[in-house]
Design a protein around this motif. Structure first.
Motif, PDB file in Angstrom:
ATOM      1  N   SER A  36       0.838  -1.191   0.000  1.00 37.92           N
ATOM      2  CA  SER A  36       0.000   0.000   0.000  1.00 37.92           C
ATOM      3  C   SER A  36       0.883   1.254   0.000  1.00 37.92           C
ATOM      4  O   SER A  36       1.862   1.337   0.729  1.00 37.92           O
ATOM      5  N   GLY A  37       0.552   2.193  -0.872  1.00 37.79           N
ATOM      6  CA  GLY A  37       1.301   3.445  -0.921  1.00 37.79           C
ATOM      7  C   GLY A  37       2.539   3.410  -1.797  1.00 37.79           C
ATOM      8  O   GLY A  37       3.274   4.389  -1.889  1.00 37.79           O
ATOM      9  N   LYS A  40       1.305   2.215  -7.127  1.00 40.47           N
ATOM     10  CA  LYS A  40       0.686   1.425  -8.196  1.00 40.47           C
ATOM     11  C   LYS A  40      -0.477   2.168  -8.843  1.00 40.47           C
ATOM     12  O   LYS A  40      -0.549   2.292 -10.060  1.00 40.47           O
ATOM     13  N   THR A  41      -1.403   2.619  -7.989  1.00 42.91           N
ATOM     14  CA  THR A  41      -2.582   3.312  -8.513  1.00 42.91           C
ATOM     15  C   THR A  41      -2.172   4.602  -9.209  1.00 42.91           C
ATOM     16  O   THR A  41      -2.704   4.934 -10.271  1.00 42.91           O
ATOM     17  N   SER A  42      -1.206   5.313  -8.656  1.00 44.42           N
ATOM     18  CA  SER A  42      -0.749   6.553  -9.296  1.00 44.42           C
ATOM     19  C   SER A  42      -0.213   6.267 -10.688  1.00 44.42           C
ATOM     20  O   SER A  42      -0.506   6.995 -11.633  1.00 44.42           O
TER      21      SER A  42
HETATM   22  N1  LIG Z   1      -4.618  12.663  -4.504  1.00 39.19           N
HETATM   23  C1  LIG Z   1      -3.618  12.479  -3.651  1.00 39.19           C
HETATM   24  N2  LIG Z   1      -3.173  13.485  -2.852  1.00 39.19           N
HETATM   25  C2  LIG Z   1      -2.148  13.305  -1.995  1.00 39.19           C
HETATM   26  N3  LIG Z   1      -1.466  12.137  -1.840  1.00 39.19           N
HETATM   27  C3  LIG Z   1      -1.859  11.105  -2.598  1.00 39.19           C
HETATM   28  C4  LIG Z   1      -2.945  11.205  -3.530  1.00 39.19           C
HETATM   29  N4  LIG Z   1      -3.092  10.017  -4.136  1.00 39.19           N
HETATM   30  C5  LIG Z   1      -2.156   9.204  -3.604  1.00 39.19           C
HETATM   31  N5  LIG Z   1      -1.407   9.842  -2.691  1.00 39.19           N
HETATM   32  C6  LIG Z   1      -0.260   9.289  -1.945  1.00 39.19           C
HETATM   33  O1  LIG Z   1       0.671   8.798  -2.870  1.00 39.19           O
HETATM   34  C7  LIG Z   1       1.211   7.545  -2.439  1.00 39.19           C
HETATM   35  C8  LIG Z   1       1.000   6.491  -3.510  1.00 39.19           C
HETATM   36  O2  LIG Z   1      -0.396   6.251  -3.634  1.00 39.19           O
HETATM   37  P1  LIG Z   1      -0.983   5.156  -4.602  1.00 39.19           P
HETATM   38  O3  LIG Z   1      -2.460   5.186  -4.440  1.00 39.19           O
HETATM   39  O4  LIG Z   1      -0.413   5.340  -5.934  1.00 39.19           O
HETATM   40  O5  LIG Z   1      -0.376   3.853  -3.954  1.00 39.19           O
HETATM   41  P2  LIG Z   1      -0.811   2.344  -4.133  1.00 39.19           P
HETATM   42  O6  LIG Z   1       0.442   1.589  -4.266  1.00 39.19           O
HETATM   43  O7  LIG Z   1      -1.813   2.227  -5.212  1.00 39.19           O
HETATM   44  O8  LIG Z   1      -1.462   2.037  -2.741  1.00 39.19           O
HETATM   45  P3  LIG Z   1      -2.827   1.227  -2.369  1.00 39.19           P
HETATM   46  O9  LIG Z   1      -2.537  -0.212  -2.619  1.00 39.19           O
HETATM   47  O10 LIG Z   1      -3.005   1.545  -0.922  1.00 39.19           O
HETATM   48  O11 LIG Z   1      -3.905   1.798  -3.250  1.00 39.19           O
HETATM   49  C9  LIG Z   1       0.530   7.237  -1.123  1.00 39.19           C
HETATM   50  O12 LIG Z   1       1.403   7.577  -0.073  1.00 39.19           O
HETATM   51  C10 LIG Z   1      -0.695   8.104  -1.118  1.00 39.19           C
HETATM   52  O13 LIG Z   1      -1.029   8.500   0.194  1.00 39.19           O
END
Ligand SMILES: Nc1ncnc2c1ncn2[C@@H]1O[C@H](COP(=O)(O)OP(=O)(O)OP(=O)(O)O)[C@@H](O)[C@H]1O
Length: 327
Positions: A36-37, A40-42
């Motif tokens: 998490s974090g 990936k989603t970004s």
């Molecule tokens: N819109 C936003 N504003 C501020 N911080 C963000 C935003 N979106 C994501 N983040 C931060 O960027 C980092 C990466 O987020 P992301 O959602 O890409 O991770 P992830 O690997 O997909 O995690 P998860 O499995 O929890 O969804 C995280 O620390 C998150 O808190």
């Protein structure tokens, strides 16, 4: 092909993606895997055009789409909490993209029939989303995403909200679907088993960076970093060296390089037997044996054993991992 080059993404002063470069081959099923974090989603949202990167470029099928809106990228999406149009039937939900493109009715009907067949919802045309199970709703979402023949299908934890058994069924189903339609697919998951099970390529992410890209076998058997080794499965430490518990071999007699110890505890978990050994250097090591191996050794708590670490790719018969042949 999707080519992500030197992408950096900030949210205020937080760097969510840090100089990420990645090539996703045409027709592949690629999993973005990480805790998490990790970003990936970004990364998926940058590929989709839902986020604009602060630096770097995204090229899809030869076209630089870095500044192109999502609608102009020819992609289909499915998210974990898929928002179906509740007031529309399954048919109208799946037809949506075609209807707004003003396709002829006969063509839409034929395409909807075909897609509902592919996703295993033939005959569900007239139901409403609240008359479907969670798994059926996600399959409807996939049909809707596929309706407009996207070049790329982006899935963000599409089975995340479902129970374990349904998830497993949908994974197998997604693999078959991908074999049939071959659309370049990128799936976000934090579940290593899901990634290994469904994807042909795995991109392991950590703290906004890519740690390793490879087939499931490559990343599991030849992890390039300690992070990848630890993230993809259990690890044991033997004389400071990190190994997979199933690469530990126990014997009654010393072997070259073996470490002596005393069996602390034997746990039978069906096919798998875990043997916890306290070495004479006072390290606690858990080896994973098959039931057959454990039976053969006849090991019990209190026994003296010798532990050797084997690395699986070098095991006779396994051979070196061929990045092309593997999966
Ligand atoms: N819109 C936003 N504003 C501020 N911080 C963000 C935003 N979106 C994501 N983040 C931060 O960027 C980092 C990466 O987020 P992301 O959602 O890409 O991770 P992830 O690997 O997909 O995690 P998860 O499995 O929890 O969804 C995280 O620390 C998150 O808190």
């Amino acid at each position: 092909m999707i080519t992500v080059s030197n992408v950096t993404k900030f949210y205020s002063d937080f760097k969510a993606l840090d100089d990420v470069s990645l090539v996703i081959p045409d027709g592949s099923l690629t999993a973005l895997l990480g805790p998490s974090g990790s970003g990936k989603t970004s990364l998926l949202r940058v590929i989709a055009g839902l986020e604009e990167p602060d630096a770097g470029t995204v090229v899809i099928s030869g076209q630089d789409v870095t500044h192109v809106r999502p609608q102009g990228r020819n992609i289909g999406f499915v998210f974990q909490h898929y928002a179906a149009f509740k007031h529309m039937t399954v048919r109208d939900n799946v037809a949506f993209g075609l209807t707004i493109r003003k396709k002829p009715k006969a063509q839409i009907d034929a395409r909807v029939d075909e897609l509902l067949g592919i996703v295993g919802l033939a005959g569900y045309h007239d139901r409403y989303p609240n008359q479907l199970s969670g798994g059926q709703r996600q399959r409807m979402a996939l049909a809707r995403a596929l309706a407009v023949d996207p070049k790329v299908l982006l899935l963000d934890e599409p089975f995340g909200a479902l129970d374990a058994k349904v998830r497993e069924e949908l994974r197998a189903w997604l693999r078959r679907l991908h074999d049939e339609v071959h659309v370049t697919t990128v799936l976000v998951t934090h579940d290593q088993e899901e990634a290994m099970d469904v994807a042909g390529h795995i991109v392991v992410m950590n703290a906004g960076r890519i740690e390793q890209v490879g087939t499931p076998r490559e990343v599991y058997e030849n992890p390039q970093t300690e992070f990848v080794l630890r993230f993809l499965g259990p690890v044991a430490t033997l004389r400071g060296r990190l190994v997979r518990p199933h690469d530990l071999v126990l014997s009654r007699l010393p072997a070259p390089g073996s470490v002596a110890g005393k069996v602390n505890r034997v746990t039978h978990l069906g096919f798998e037997v875990r043997v916890e050994v306290r070495t004479h250097d006072d390290e606690l090591v858990t080896a994973q044996l098959t039931r057959g191996e454990a039976w053969h050794l006849g090991i019990e708590a209190g026994d003296e054993v010798h532990i050797t670490a084997e690395s699986s790719p070098r095991r006779p018969g396994a051979g070196a991992v061929d990045p092309i042949a593997a999966r």
